[in-house]
Scaffold this motif. Structure first.
Motif, PDB file in Angstrom:
ATOM      1  N   TYR A 402       0.847  -1.189   0.000  1.00 63.32           N
ATOM      2  CA  TYR A 402       0.000   0.000   0.000  1.00 63.32           C
ATOM      3  C   TYR A 402       0.884   1.241   0.000  1.00 63.32           C
ATOM      4  O   TYR A 402       1.637   1.483   0.939  1.00 63.32           O
ATOM      5  CB  TYR A 402      -0.918  -0.003   1.221  1.00 63.32           C
ATOM      6  N   LYS A 403       0.823   1.984  -1.089  1.00 63.20           N
ATOM      7  CA  LYS A 403       1.587   3.225  -1.234  1.00 63.20           C
ATOM      8  C   LYS A 403       3.076   3.023  -0.984  1.00 63.20           C
ATOM      9  O   LYS A 403       3.742   3.848  -0.342  1.00 63.20           O
ATOM     10  CB  LYS A 403       1.030   4.318  -0.316  1.00 63.20           C
ATOM     11  N   GLY A 404       3.593   1.893  -1.461  1.00 66.85           N
ATOM     12  CA  GLY A 404       5.010   1.622  -1.314  1.00 66.85           C
ATOM     13  C   GLY A 404       5.411   1.116   0.061  1.00 66.85           C
ATOM     14  O   GLY A 404       6.603   0.907   0.316  1.00 66.85           O
ATOM     15  N   LYS A 405       4.457   0.898   0.945  1.00 66.50           N
ATOM     16  CA  LYS A 405       4.710   0.386   2.290  1.00 66.50           C
ATOM     17  C   LYS A 405       4.064  -0.989   2.424  1.00 66.50           C
ATOM     18  O   LYS A 405       3.335  -1.446   1.555  1.00 66.50           O
ATOM     19  CB  LYS A 405       4.156   1.342   3.357  1.00 66.50           C
ATOM     20  N   TRP A 406       4.328  -1.645   3.559  1.00 67.16           N
ATOM     21  CA  TRP A 406       3.881  -3.023   3.729  1.00 67.16           C
ATOM     22  C   TRP A 406       3.006  -3.198   4.965  1.00 67.16           C
ATOM     23  O   TRP A 406       3.284  -2.648   6.028  1.00 67.16           O
ATOM     24  CB  TRP A 406       5.082  -3.953   3.856  1.00 67.16           C
ATOM     25  N   ILE A 407       1.963  -4.006   4.777  1.00 66.46           N
ATOM     26  CA  ILE A 407       1.128  -4.466   5.885  1.00 66.46           C
ATOM     27  C   ILE A 407       1.190  -5.987   5.912  1.00 66.46           C
ATOM     28  O   ILE A 407       0.893  -6.639   4.905  1.00 66.46           O
ATOM     29  CB  ILE A 407      -0.343  -4.019   5.725  1.00 66.46           C
ATOM     30  N   ALA A 408       1.606  -6.553   7.038  1.00 67.66           N
ATOM     31  CA  ALA A 408       1.517  -8.003   7.265  1.00 67.66           C
ATOM     32  C   ALA A 408       0.320  -8.189   8.191  1.00 67.66           C
ATOM     33  O   ALA A 408       0.407  -7.896   9.393  1.00 67.66           O
ATOM     34  CB  ALA A 408       2.794  -8.534   7.897  1.00 67.66           C
ATOM     35  N   TYR A 409      -0.788  -8.659   7.657  1.00 67.19           N
ATOM     36  CA  TYR A 409      -2.035  -8.616   8.422  1.00 67.19           C
ATOM     37  C   TYR A 409      -2.018  -9.524   9.649  1.00 67.19           C
ATOM     38  O   TYR A 409      -2.611  -9.191  10.669  1.00 67.19           O
ATOM     39  CB  TYR A 409      -3.218  -8.937   7.512  1.00 67.19           C
ATOM     40  N   SER A 410      -1.344 -10.657   9.596  1.00 68.99           N
ATOM     41  CA  SER A 410      -1.186 -11.488  10.790  1.00 68.99           C
ATOM     42  C   SER A 410      -0.035 -12.462  10.580  1.00 68.99           C
ATOM     43  O   SER A 410       0.021 -13.148   9.559  1.00 68.99           O
ATOM     44  CB  SER A 410      -2.460 -12.270  11.109  1.00 68.99           C
ATOM     45  N   LEU A 411       0.856 -12.532  11.562  1.00 74.00           N
ATOM     46  CA  LEU A 411       1.933 -13.514  11.538  1.00 74.00           C
ATOM     47  C   LEU A 411       1.564 -14.775  12.317  1.00 74.00           C
ATOM     48  O   LEU A 411       2.393 -15.655  12.516  1.00 74.00           O
ATOM     49  CB  LEU A 411       3.219 -12.906  12.094  1.00 74.00           C
ATOM     50  N   GLY A 412       0.302 -14.861  12.749  1.00 73.34           N
ATOM     51  CA  GLY A 412      -0.198 -16.086  13.352  1.00 73.34           C
ATOM     52  C   GLY A 412       0.423 -16.392  14.701  1.00 73.34           C
ATOM     53  O   GLY A 412       0.972 -15.530  15.382  1.00 73.34           O
ATOM     54  N   ASN A 413       0.312 -17.667  15.102  1.00 72.17           N
ATOM     55  CA  ASN A 413       0.951 -18.135  16.338  1.00 72.17           C
ATOM     56  C   ASN A 413       2.414 -18.437  16.055  1.00 72.17           C
ATOM     57  O   ASN A 413       2.732 -19.032  15.030  1.00 72.17           O
ATOM     58  CB  ASN A 413       0.288 -19.415  16.842  1.00 72.17           C
ATOM     59  N   PHE A 414       3.273 -18.083  16.969  1.00 72.88           N
ATOM     60  CA  PHE A 414       4.678 -18.479  16.855  1.00 72.88           C
ATOM     61  C   PHE A 414       4.996 -19.536  17.902  1.00 72.88           C
ATOM     62  O   PHE A 414       5.357 -20.658  17.590  1.00 72.88           O
ATOM     63  CB  PHE A 414       5.598 -17.270  16.983  1.00 72.88           C
TER      64      PHE A 414
END
Length: 488
Positions: A402-414
């Motif tokens: 988005y507009k040259g930037k990043w969204i990681a919506y969920s990295l889940g359980n680690f």
């Protein structure tokens, strides 16, 4: 002077970074020297070849030379390497998880604060069952340098060397910082039982290189750390972790933790204040909660390679309204209304080169972001955030460019208790190589947790997981090596 574990860990990271830079300088010097020697050699060959035979017609003819057989092109070799075998995950046999919660509430699901305008209750889901026994901890690495957005490099297998986010930009510019992120880390319930049996370092045993080799590693801490407190009423899953678990968490490579989530006040305000005190004593920076709203919205600022990174913690999952911090009582930095979060991001951007927002949001066991996630993610970036890293759904969700930037919506359980949905065992470490201007290149190392112990995936399993996450990403895709590519 005695160093704390966190300070010693930071010193080790700085020393590794310094050694890497020195090695790069030495390699560049050797390449220059090789180039100079090659030029001198060619010139000498030409000089020798110019010794003339005088033919009968008086025309000079050069002697025959074997030029062109030097066999040296002056270029660095790719240098493939193997990281060895990370060990097969012990997937056979179920762990006796015990009861799903440390303290039993009324059995109602954890939910968003209804007064905040989100009517859908979030259920934690039973964590009393063992995870899928599949998964392989063997890690095959490849030391070839990756190039910008994964193009042009000999990427090799999907499991490139850990901590290679520095290579993602491929420009050799030292003016960047290498960041790593994980999803939710739970240090209570069945995870605590496993640690008491196998050691507090058990959860991280197969992924240490992926946590330790970056400049800064950040995670979401999904549990209060306290020996006392009053269990939250009317809440199905109520956790409590011992401070004895913190040294191993720090030694694993984690440098920053987010406290803005729906479990930090599981033991009330007393438990929250204990958590902050224990983390501060251990010198593990934390954000997203505080004695008041000013402290809760205050960023943690880290510096590496001359670049300042601000970490903000936010949550849109607040079980009851009293968990929200305000000027008069402790609590969490909430983001149902983004106004306060936007102001905090703008302020952080004025104090740092890169702003990272770690936010607890979304719908549990859904692998697609809901409308609130996309709305808020865009608002954070519009306000100046360079990276938005999400957690809470217990599943890996996709990425958005988005507009040259990043969204990681969920990295889940680690590191988490086992859940019936096998997808909750899929996880990973996200690397981000970011310039001082906030331009970041991402790489996801695909992993699977077996008995609360994540390990790197390889081969077809890794490819399948990367393909699945790529398919649910927005304006983005993930290649076979885990590079996250923009499709804007």
């Amino acid at each position: 002077m005695v160093l704390s574990r966190s300070e010693a860990h930071q010193r080790q990271k700085r020393q590794r970074s310094q050694r890497t830079r020195k090695l790069l300088v030495v390699n560049l010097a050797l390449l220059v020297l090789i180039g100079i020697l090659a030029v001198v050699y060619v010139v000498q060959r030409q000089d020798n070849g110019s010794k003339l035979d005088v033919s009968g017609n008086g025309n000079p003819t050069p002697t025959q030379g074997a030029a062109g057989d030097e066999g040296t092109n002056g270029l660095p070799q790719s240098g493939n390497s193997s990281a060895g075998n990370g060990g097969n995950a012990a997937g056979t046999g179920n762990v006796n998880e015990g009861t799903p919660q440390e303290q039993a509430g009324s059995g109602s699901a954890d939910g968003d604060d209804g007064s905040a305008g989100d009517g859908a209750a979030d259920s934690e889901g039973p964590d009393g069952q063992a995870p899928d026994s599949s998964g392989n901890g063997a890690a095959q690495t490849n030391a070839n340098a990756d190039t910008e957005e994964g193009q042009g490099g000999n990427a090799g297998t999907p499991q490139d060397s850990p901590g290679d986010a520095a290579a993602v930009t491929g420009d050799g510019d030292e003016d960047q910082v290498n960041l790593s992120f994980t999803g939710d880390i739970l240090l209570a319930a069945s995870v605590e039982k496993l640690m008491l049996k196998n050691g507090f370092d058990y959860p991280y045993a197969k992924v240490l290189p992926y946590l330790q080799l970056s400049d800064v590693t950040a995670a979401n801490l999904e549990t209060p750390v306290t020996l006392r407190g009053t269990p939250a009423p009317n809440k199905q899953y109520v956790y409590k972790a011992s401070p004895d678990a913190l040294p191993a968490l720090i030694d694993s490579g984690v440098d920053v933790v987010n406290l803005a989530n729906n479990h930090t006040l599981d033991q009330g305000e007393e438990g929250l204040l204990d958590t902050i005190e224990y983390l501060n004593k251990a010198k593990l920076p934390n954000m997203g909660a505080g004695i008041n709203d000013a402290e809760a919205f205050k960023p943690v600022i880290k510096e590496a390679n001359g670049i300042r990174i601000a970490y903000l913690g936010l949550t849109r999952v607040v079980p009851v309204g009293s968990w929200k911090a305000d000027k008069n009582h402790p609590g969490l930095a909430e983001t149902y209304d983004p106004t306060r979060a936007v102001a905090a991001i703008k302020k952080a951007k004025a104090d740092a080169d890169i702003v990272v927002v770690m936010v607890h949001w979304g719908t549990e066991l859904m692998d697609m972001p809901n409308a609130d996630q996309t709305r808020l993610g865009h608002a954070y970036i519009d306000a100046g955030a360079d990276l938005v890293i999400g957690s809470h759904p217990h599943l890996l969700e996709g990425f958005e460019s988005y507009k040259g930037k990043w969204i990681a919506y969920s990295l889940g359980n680690f590191v988490f208790s086992g859940m019936p949905d096998k997808r909750t065992a899929d996880t990973g470490v996200l690397d981000a190589a970011c310039t001082a201007a906030g331009k970041c290149s991402l790489k996801l190392h695909p992993m699977r947790a077996v008995q609360s112990q994540p390990a790197l995936l390889e081969g077809e399993e890794a490819a399948a997981l990367l393909k699945r996450i790529s398919g649910i990403s927005i304006h983005a895709a993930i290649d076979a090596q885990g590079h996250v590519l923009s499709k804007e």
